[in-house]
Design a protein around this motif. Structure first.
Motif, PDB file in Angstrom:
ATOM      1  N   GLY A  27     -33.951 -65.809   1.558  1.00 62.43           N
ATOM      2  CA  GLY A  27     -34.488 -65.123   0.543  1.00 62.43           C
ATOM      3  C   GLY A  27     -34.707 -63.457   0.547  1.00 62.43           C
ATOM      4  N   ASP A  28     -33.642 -62.854   1.505  1.00 61.85           N
ATOM      5  CA  ASP A  28     -34.252 -61.532   1.668  1.00 61.85           C
ATOM      6  C   ASP A  28     -32.891 -60.499   1.138  1.00 61.85           C
ATOM      7  OD1 ASP A  28     -32.134 -62.350   3.362  1.00 61.85           O
ATOM      8  OD2 ASP A  28     -33.014 -61.860   5.298  1.00 61.85           O
ATOM      9  N   GLY A  29     -32.125 -61.317   0.191  1.00 67.21           N
ATOM     10  CA  GLY A  29     -31.309 -60.414  -0.738  1.00 67.21           C
ATOM     11  C   GLY A  29     -29.873 -60.376   0.053  1.00 67.21           C
ATOM     12  N   GLU A  30     -28.848 -60.149  -0.888  1.00 68.09           N
ATOM     13  CA  GLU A  30     -27.347 -60.323  -0.547  1.00 68.09           C
ATOM     14  C   GLU A  30     -27.152 -58.600   0.007  1.00 68.09           C
ATOM     15  OE1 GLU A  30     -24.648 -61.864  -2.799  1.00 68.09           O
ATOM     16  OE2 GLU A  30     -25.806 -63.676  -3.197  1.00 68.09           O
ATOM     17  N   ALA A  31     -25.945 -58.462   0.544  1.00 66.53           N
ATOM     18  CA  ALA A  31     -25.388 -57.266   0.833  1.00 66.53           C
ATOM     19  C   ALA A  31     -24.145 -56.937   0.141  1.00 66.53           C
ATOM     20  CB  ALA A  31     -25.354 -56.704   2.150  1.00 66.53           C
ATOM     21  N   ARG A  32     -24.032 -55.729  -0.760  1.00 68.38           N
ATOM     22  CA  ARG A  32     -22.585 -55.671  -1.129  1.00 68.38           C
ATOM     23  C   ARG A  32     -21.942 -54.586  -0.271  1.00 68.38           C
ATOM     24  NH1 ARG A  32     -21.016 -56.041  -7.323  1.00 68.38           N
ATOM     25  NH2 ARG A  32     -21.053 -57.884  -6.757  1.00 68.38           N
TER      26      ARG A  32
ATOM     27  N   TRP B  84     -18.418 -52.388   0.382  1.00 67.46           N
ATOM     28  CA  TRP B  84     -17.434 -51.779  -0.102  1.00 67.46           C
ATOM     29  C   TRP B  84     -16.463 -51.322   0.967  1.00 67.46           C
ATOM     30  CZ3 TRP B  84     -17.368 -50.944  -5.652  1.00 67.46           C
ATOM     31  CH2 TRP B  84     -18.597 -51.278  -6.208  1.00 67.46           C
ATOM     32  N   TRP B  85     -15.370 -52.035   0.934  1.00 72.55           N
ATOM     33  CA  TRP B  85     -14.155 -51.644   1.741  1.00 72.55           C
ATOM     34  C   TRP B  85     -12.943 -50.920   1.068  1.00 72.55           C
ATOM     35  CZ3 TRP B  85     -14.862 -54.140   6.869  1.00 72.55           C
ATOM     36  CH2 TRP B  85     -15.791 -55.110   6.641  1.00 72.55           C
ATOM     37  N   VAL B  86     -12.733 -50.073   1.936  1.00 74.05           N
ATOM     38  CA  VAL B  86     -11.295 -49.255   1.408  1.00 74.05           C
ATOM     39  C   VAL B  86     -10.315 -49.039   2.555  1.00 74.05           C
ATOM     40  CG1 VAL B  86     -10.709 -46.769   0.896  1.00 74.05           C
ATOM     41  CG2 VAL B  86     -12.911 -47.562   0.098  1.00 74.05           C
ATOM     42  N   ASP B  87      -9.177 -49.574   2.292  1.00 72.40           N
ATOM     43  CA  ASP B  87      -8.087 -49.419   3.546  1.00 72.40           C
ATOM     44  C   ASP B  87      -8.510 -50.213   4.645  1.00 72.40           C
ATOM     45  OD1 ASP B  87      -6.277 -48.433   1.769  1.00 72.40           O
ATOM     46  OD2 ASP B  87      -6.729 -46.406   2.276  1.00 72.40           O
ATOM     47  N   GLY B  88      -9.306 -51.369   4.505  1.00 70.75           N
ATOM     48  CA  GLY B  88      -9.552 -52.088   5.519  1.00 70.75           C
ATOM     49  C   GLY B  88     -10.881 -51.731   6.264  1.00 70.75           C
ATOM     50  N   GLU B  89     -11.585 -50.816   5.676  1.00 75.82           N
ATOM     51  CA  GLU B  89     -12.919 -50.129   6.694  1.00 75.82           C
ATOM     52  C   GLU B  89     -14.014 -50.187   5.532  1.00 75.82           C
ATOM     53  OE1 GLU B  89     -12.916 -49.421   9.822  1.00 75.82           O
ATOM     54  OE2 GLU B  89     -10.704 -49.926   9.985  1.00 75.82           O
ATOM     55  N   PRO B  90     -15.298 -50.329   6.148  1.00 75.44           N
ATOM     56  CA  PRO B  90     -16.290 -50.519   5.224  1.00 75.44           C
ATOM     57  C   PRO B  90     -16.687 -49.025   5.077  1.00 75.44           C
ATOM     58  CG  PRO B  90     -17.044 -50.725   7.571  1.00 75.44           C
ATOM     59  CD  PRO B  90     -15.421 -50.817   7.569  1.00 75.44           C
ATOM     60  N   ALA B  91     -16.562 -48.734   3.597  1.00 77.31           N
ATOM     61  CA  ALA B  91     -16.952 -47.429   3.260  1.00 77.31           C
ATOM     62  C   ALA B  91     -18.372 -47.377   2.864  1.00 77.31           C
ATOM     63  CB  ALA B  91     -16.093 -47.061   2.096  1.00 77.31           C
ATOM     64  N   LEU B  92     -18.871 -48.366   2.164  1.00 80.41           N
ATOM     65  CA  LEU B  92     -20.355 -48.326   1.853  1.00 80.41           C
ATOM     66  C   LEU B  92     -21.104 -49.722   1.993  1.00 80.41           C
ATOM     67  CD1 LEU B  92     -22.861 -46.998   0.198  1.00 80.41           C
ATOM     68  CD2 LEU B  92     -21.582 -47.782  -1.926  1.00 80.41           C
ATOM     69  N   VAL B  93     -22.257 -49.622   2.574  1.00 82.46           N
ATOM     70  CA  VAL B  93     -22.859 -50.997   2.833  1.00 82.46           C
ATOM     71  C   VAL B  93     -24.180 -50.623   1.903  1.00 82.46           C
ATOM     72  CG1 VAL B  93     -23.951 -52.612   4.404  1.00 82.46           C
ATOM     73  CG2 VAL B  93     -21.907 -51.439   5.123  1.00 82.46           C
ATOM     74  N   GLY B  94     -24.427 -51.575   1.049  1.00 84.47           N
ATOM     75  CA  GLY B  94     -25.527 -51.384   0.205  1.00 84.47           C
ATOM     76  C   GLY B  94     -26.097 -52.564  -0.269  1.00 84.47           C
ATOM     77  N   PRO B  95     -26.930 -52.508  -1.433  1.00 82.06           N
ATOM     78  CA  PRO B  95     -27.452 -53.818  -1.964  1.00 82.06           C
ATOM     79  C   PRO B  95     -26.624 -54.304  -3.022  1.00 82.06           C
ATOM     80  CG  PRO B  95     -28.635 -51.851  -3.148  1.00 82.06           C
ATOM     81  CD  PRO B  95     -27.652 -51.294  -1.794  1.00 82.06           C
ATOM     82  N   HIS B  96     -26.941 -55.559  -3.280  1.00 83.42           N
ATOM     83  CA  HIS B  96     -26.216 -56.383  -4.378  1.00 83.42           C
ATOM     84  C   HIS B  96     -27.099 -55.791  -5.592  1.00 83.42           C
ATOM     85  CE1 HIS B  96     -25.131 -59.761  -6.912  1.00 83.42           C
ATOM     86  NE2 HIS B  96     -24.131 -59.667  -6.117  1.00 83.42           N
ATOM     87  N   PRO B  97     -26.164 -55.830  -6.812  1.00 84.61           N
ATOM     88  CA  PRO B  97     -26.732 -55.455  -8.064  1.00 84.61           C
ATOM     89  C   PRO B  97     -27.962 -56.242  -8.483  1.00 84.61           C
ATOM     90  CG  PRO B  97     -24.502 -55.395  -8.095  1.00 84.61           C
ATOM     91  CD  PRO B  97     -24.700 -55.861  -6.837  1.00 84.61           C
ATOM     92  N   ASP B  98     -28.046 -57.637  -8.264  1.00 85.25           N
ATOM     93  CA  ASP B  98     -29.098 -58.501  -8.348  1.00 85.25           C
ATOM     94  C   ASP B  98     -30.362 -58.137  -7.633  1.00 85.25           C
ATOM     95  OD1 ASP B  98     -27.480 -59.665  -9.943  1.00 85.25           O
ATOM     96  OD2 ASP B  98     -27.093 -61.581  -8.820  1.00 85.25           O
ATOM     97  N   SER B  99     -30.234 -57.331  -6.393  1.00 81.18           N
ATOM     98  CA  SER B  99     -31.483 -56.954  -5.648  1.00 81.18           C
ATOM     99  C   SER B  99     -31.105 -55.458  -5.195  1.00 81.18           C
ATOM    100  CB  SER B  99     -31.622 -58.013  -4.553  1.00 81.18           C
ATOM    101  OG  SER B  99     -30.531 -58.023  -3.815  1.00 81.18           O
ATOM    102  N   PRO B 100     -31.061 -54.601  -6.365  1.00 81.95           N
ATOM    103  CA  PRO B 100     -30.877 -53.285  -5.932  1.00 81.95           C
ATOM    104  C   PRO B 100     -31.778 -52.428  -5.042  1.00 81.95           C
ATOM    105  CG  PRO B 100     -31.617 -53.368  -8.193  1.00 81.95           C
ATOM    106  CD  PRO B 100     -31.550 -54.759  -7.687  1.00 81.95           C
ATOM    107  N   ASP B 101     -33.074 -52.898  -4.865  1.00 83.25           N
ATOM    108  CA  ASP B 101     -33.932 -52.177  -3.964  1.00 83.25           C
ATOM    109  C   ASP B 101     -34.230 -52.657  -2.688  1.00 83.25           C
ATOM    110  OD1 ASP B 101     -35.022 -50.419  -6.138  1.00 83.25           O
ATOM    111  OD2 ASP B 101     -36.258 -52.258  -6.939  1.00 83.25           O
ATOM    112  N   VAL B 102     -33.187 -53.656  -2.503  1.00 82.16           N
ATOM    113  CA  VAL B 102     -33.298 -54.300  -1.079  1.00 82.16           C
ATOM    114  C   VAL B 102     -32.176 -53.768  -0.213  1.00 82.16           C
ATOM    115  CG1 VAL B 102     -32.815 -56.619   0.342  1.00 82.16           C
ATOM    116  CG2 VAL B 102     -33.995 -56.503  -1.899  1.00 82.16           C
TER     117      VAL B 102
END
Length: 286
Positions: free
Chosen positions: A198-203, A205-223
């Protein structure tokens, strides 16, 4: 060339960007990019001509950032734009592959819960579900369509305690189909259920096969999760789509698992993320 992005229009104020995407549009403008407005409601009605009326001709390569479209709606938009000298940087077949579970599931085999699916039209009877789920190992399952689940109606239209209970399985599937109604996307999917911490999902974002942004999932934006990406990256590259997202969660045994894959153009950006942390990584064509 400059970064050019097509955003959804505000349906109440047709000269403005939909408020949900206003932060992102401002970020593009502030960094000398260009935007144009697309009428999402008209696309959903099947009227691509009306939807693209405000898009100038000959914009060249562009990205779309807006509400979800079906693969057919996206293809209609892409086809008409191309005739007018504007090319979506995500090809319609790539959009379908990332947006719909049958397009990406096998590429992520071993990293995501095993799943089966059946194409259906809205309101259609799902048929023999015992035969459908036979390849799965039984036990609890999750029901969804090709794109979305009814997770807010968890017990009613999403979770099946035992896939070997045909009456319960059918009840959940039929209810999901009924609640999705005309918005049923592609058909029915049944996935093996996995228990996540229960520690939240990560979203990611990959651009041309590389991780461009590692951030929270919209359902847990503060995690702020810190997922392991070493196993996921090869699958992302094998999928071959320019701009996608992967939603990751830690299973009870600690392994990071791919919960969903999505096209980056229609994946929601949490309000806690600075849009330029994403847009700075979107390629600007030469």
């Amino acid at each position: 060339m400059t970064l050019t992005v097509l955003f959804c229009v505000d349906p109440l104020r047709p000269r403005r960007v939909d408020p949900h995407f206003a932060r992102e549009a401002a970020a593009v403008r502030d960094h000398y990019g260009e935007i144009a407005l697309v009428d999402h409601d008209a696309l959903r009605r099947g009227d691509a001509e009306a939807a693209l009326r405000a898009v100038p001709r000959d914009l060249g390569p562009v990205w779309y950032r807006g509400w979800m479209l079906t693969a057919a709606e996206y293809a209609a938009m892409a086809g008409l734009l191309r005739k007018r000298g504007t090319v979506l940087l995500t090809h319609p077949e790539d959009y379908r592959r990332a947006h719909e579970l049958p397009g990406w599931h096998d590429t992520f085999a071993g990293l995501t819960p095993p799943s089966v699916w059946r194409p259906l039209s809205p309101g259609q009877d799902p048929g023999d579900l015992e035969e459908l789920v036979r390849p799965l190992r039984g036990g609890p399952g999750v029901v969804k369509d090709y794109v979305k689940s009814r997770k807010h109606e968890w017990d009613e239209a999403c979770f099946v305690p035992d896939m070997n209970d045909p009456a319960r399985l059918r009840g959940v599937v039929v209810r999901m189909i009924a609640l999705q109604d005309a918005f049923l996307s592609g058909g029915v999917v049944v996935r093996e259920y996995e228990r996540y911490l229960g520690d939240g999902e990560a979203r990611v974002w990959w651009v041309d096969g590389e991780p461009a942004l590692v951030g929270p999932h919209p359902d847990s934006p503060d995690v702020e999760p810190d997922p392991e990406l070493a196993a996921v990256a090869p699958a992302v590259r094998a999928l071959g789509c320019r701009f996608i997202t992967t939603d990751l969660a830690r299973r009870a045994d600690g392994e990071w698992r791919v919960v969903e894959v999505g096209d980056g153009q229609v994946s929601d950006l949490p309000s806690t993320v600075d849009p330029m942390d994403l847009y700075a990584h979107l390629p600007v064509p030469d």
